[in-house]
Design a protein around this motif. Structure first.
Motif, mmCIF file in Angstrom:
data_model
loop_
_atom_site.group_PDB
_atom_site.id
_atom_site.type_symbol
_atom_site.label_atom_id
_atom_site.label_comp_id
_atom_site.label_asym_id
_atom_site.label_seq_id
_atom_site.Cartn_x
_atom_site.Cartn_y
_atom_site.Cartn_z
ATOM 1 N N ALA A 105 46.368 60.534 72.669
ATOM 2 C CA ALA A 105 47.154 59.470 71.469
ATOM 3 C C ALA A 105 47.709 60.371 70.472
ATOM 4 N N TYR A 106 48.756 60.038 69.860
ATOM 5 C CA TYR A 106 49.530 60.738 68.725
ATOM 6 C C TYR A 106 48.528 61.136 67.620
ATOM 7 N N GLY A 107 48.615 62.133 67.257
ATOM 8 C CA GLY A 107 47.688 62.852 66.032
ATOM 9 C C GLY A 107 46.347 63.127 66.601
ATOM 10 N N GLY A 108 46.163 62.986 68.035
ATOM 11 C CA GLY A 108 44.756 63.320 68.553
ATOM 12 C C GLY A 108 43.676 62.496 68.197
ATOM 13 N N LYS A 109 43.976 61.272 67.934
ATOM 14 C CA LYS A 109 43.007 60.186 67.521
ATOM 15 C C LYS A 109 43.337 59.179 67.810
ATOM 16 N N ALA A 110 42.730 58.313 69.140
ATOM 17 C CA ALA A 110 43.089 57.358 69.622
ATOM 18 C C ALA A 110 42.857 55.841 68.709
ATOM 19 N N ASN A 111 43.668 55.031 68.773
ATOM 20 C CA ASN A 111 43.309 53.557 68.116
ATOM 21 C C ASN A 111 42.671 52.681 69.049
ATOM 22 N N LEU A 112 41.339 52.673 68.739
ATOM 23 C CA LEU A 112 40.443 51.910 69.704
ATOM 24 C C LEU A 112 40.687 50.343 69.299
ATOM 25 N N ILE A 113 40.283 49.492 70.384
ATOM 26 C CA ILE A 113 40.373 48.272 70.222
ATOM 27 C C ILE A 113 39.128 47.850 69.416
ATOM 28 N N ASP A 114 39.325 47.032 68.384
ATOM 29 C CA ASP A 114 38.275 46.649 67.421
ATOM 30 C C ASP A 114 37.864 45.483 67.623
ATOM 31 N N ALA A 115 36.883 44.866 66.839
ATOM 32 C CA ALA A 115 36.280 43.374 67.134
ATOM 33 C C ALA A 115 37.106 42.367 66.370
ATOM 34 N N ASN A 116 37.853 42.804 65.472
ATOM 35 C CA ASN A 116 38.941 41.836 64.969
ATOM 36 C C ASN A 116 40.124 41.436 65.839
ATOM 37 N N SER A 117 40.438 42.820 66.329
ATOM 38 C CA SER A 117 41.553 42.222 67.554
ATOM 39 C C SER A 117 41.032 41.736 68.824
ATOM 40 N N ILE A 118 39.796 41.851 69.014
ATOM 41 C CA ILE A 118 39.134 41.050 70.125
ATOM 42 C C ILE A 118 39.157 39.689 69.811
ATOM 43 N N LYS A 119 38.602 39.316 68.600
ATOM 44 C CA LYS A 119 38.491 37.951 68.353
ATOM 45 C C LYS A 119 39.824 37.108 68.335
ATOM 46 N N ASN A 120 41.093 37.983 67.768
ATOM 47 C CA ASN A 120 42.267 37.414 67.743
ATOM 48 C C ASN A 120 43.020 37.058 68.954
ATOM 49 N N LEU A 121 42.826 37.892 69.699
ATOM 50 C CA LEU A 121 43.081 37.897 71.308
ATOM 51 C C LEU A 121 42.332 36.621 72.224
ATOM 52 N N VAL A 122 41.116 36.710 71.852
ATOM 53 C CA VAL A 122 40.352 35.603 72.720
ATOM 54 C C VAL A 122 40.851 34.190 72.163
ATOM 55 N N ASP A 123 40.865 33.944 70.970
ATOM 56 C CA ASP A 123 41.503 32.951 70.363
ATOM 57 C C ASP A 123 42.633 32.463 70.594
ATOM 58 N N TRP A 124 43.663 33.478 70.673
ATOM 59 C CA TRP A 124 44.996 33.200 71.165
ATOM 60 C C TRP A 124 44.841 32.831 72.632
ATOM 61 N N VAL A 125 44.269 33.314 73.404
ATOM 62 C CA VAL A 125 44.180 33.175 74.996
ATOM 63 C C VAL A 125 43.994 31.764 75.088
ATOM 64 N N LYS A 126 42.800 31.169 74.417
ATOM 65 C CA LYS A 126 42.055 29.902 74.607
ATOM 66 C C LYS A 126 43.334 28.715 74.207
ATOM 67 N N LYS A 127 44.023 29.134 73.512
ATOM 68 C CA LYS A 127 45.287 28.273 72.962
ATOM 69 C C LYS A 127 46.528 28.226 73.692
ATOM 70 N N GLY A 128 46.329 29.183 74.826
ATOM 71 C CA GLY A 128 47.263 29.203 75.997
ATOM 72 C C GLY A 128 48.246 30.571 75.834
ATOM 73 N N GLY A 129 47.736 31.542 75.539
ATOM 74 C CA GLY A 129 48.418 32.824 75.470
ATOM 75 C C GLY A 129 48.159 33.533 76.871
ATOM 76 N N VAL A 130 48.922 34.426 77.263
ATOM 77 C CA VAL A 130 48.880 35.089 78.647
ATOM 78 C C VAL A 130 48.529 36.571 78.172
ATOM 79 N N LEU A 131 47.357 37.096 78.566
ATOM 80 C CA LEU A 131 47.156 38.432 78.239
ATOM 81 C C LEU A 131 47.242 39.278 79.492
ATOM 82 N N VAL A 132 47.788 40.483 79.341
ATOM 83 C CA VAL A 132 47.823 41.371 80.332
ATOM 84 C C VAL A 132 46.964 42.499 80.191
#
Length: 267
Positions: A105-132
């Motif tokens: 990662a840039y700066g030597g510290k990875a941006n880890l997937i967080d709980a808020n991102s997970i919630k946003n993505l799950v809700d978005w998929v349920k509404k019709g999003g395509v997640l890869v």
């Protein structure tokens, strides 16, 4: 082939490529936050994003993949922040590839997937999003937090590595698509050093190598999740310069892109 070349903008910007009048075009957004590798351009001395990005025309870039999406009528862009509800509302297909470990990662510290991102993505998929979700193999990708997202859809990346090879032992990386595959025709694809996948409902396996699952698809609400244990469609293996002619990664990438856009159009 014409390649897509862009300059990297500051953190927090959405980079849009190709189409200026794209009201009705499917929006394909590539993550550049959880995968956030940068290096200095030797000519301009400017720090640029690279490795599985639209703007990277080197072997490890996705410039040719971006071109294929555009040829199919999509608008491609890059998101340099964690996905908000507002970002996802304007997105049809969202792609996360090779989530960083600290050493990459840039700066030597990875941006880890967080709980808020997970919630946003799950809700978005349920509404019709395509997640890869495309992982990498053991030692080259972050698994713990990435799996917290993937497991919401019945998918677990196993933090291992199969189809290992040296040099031009291409046959050891062969993946033979069986008849009736949901995504691909009966092609011979090349994927090396791949993480296997464990799946449970709602996910279903769709691709195997060495008698192990390496790809799974989940239908969740109105949306779709596509998971693969390798970022297999980068420039090096779809530009026709390296692999022997019996491999069909470029054709496979075209079929995959068409399939993803079809899932998006059906929502």
């Amino acid at each position: 082939m014409k390649q897509v070349i862009v300059k990297t903008l500051a953190l927090g910007t959405l980079l849009t490529f190709g189409f200026s009048n794209a009201q009705n075009k499917p929006k394909v957004v590539l993550d550049n936050f959880f995968n956030n590798e940068k290096k200095e351009n030797k000519e301009t001395k400017v720090l640029e994003s690279w490795h599985y990005t639209w703007n990277d025309t080197s072997n490890g870039g996705f410039s040719l993949l971006g071109e294929i999406f555009q040829k199919q009528g999509a608008e491609i862009s890059t998101l340099t922040t964690a996905p908000s509800k507002k970002d996802l509302k304007k997105t049809n297909i969202y792609i996360i590839v090779d989530a960083d470990i600290d050493k990459e990662a840039y700066g030597g510290k990875a941006n880890l997937i967080d709980a808020n991102s997970i919630k946003n993505l799950v809700d978005w998929v349920k509404k019709g999003g395509v997640l890869v979700l495309m992982s990498n193999d053991n030692g080259n990708s972050e698994f713990t937090e990435f799996n917290k997202l993937a497991e919401k859809f019945g998918i677990h990346f196993n933090d291992d590595s199969i189809n290992r090879l040296k040099g031009r032992e291409f046959e050891k990386g062969a993946v033979y698509v069986q008849p009736g595959n949901e995504v691909f025709s009966e092609l011979k694809l090349y994927m090396k050093e791949v993480s296997t996948i464990t799946s449970k409902a709602p996910a279903k396996p769709f691709l195997h190598a060495q008698n192990q699952v390496i790809g799974a698809i989940a239908k969740v609400g109105k949306g779709t999740v596509f998971a693969l244990g390798d970022p297999w469609c980068y420039n090096e293996y779809i530009d026709g310069k390296k692999l022997t002619e019996d491999f069909s990664n470029y054709e496979g990438t075209e079929e995959w892109v068409k399939w993803l856009l079809k899932q998006s159009s059906e929502k």
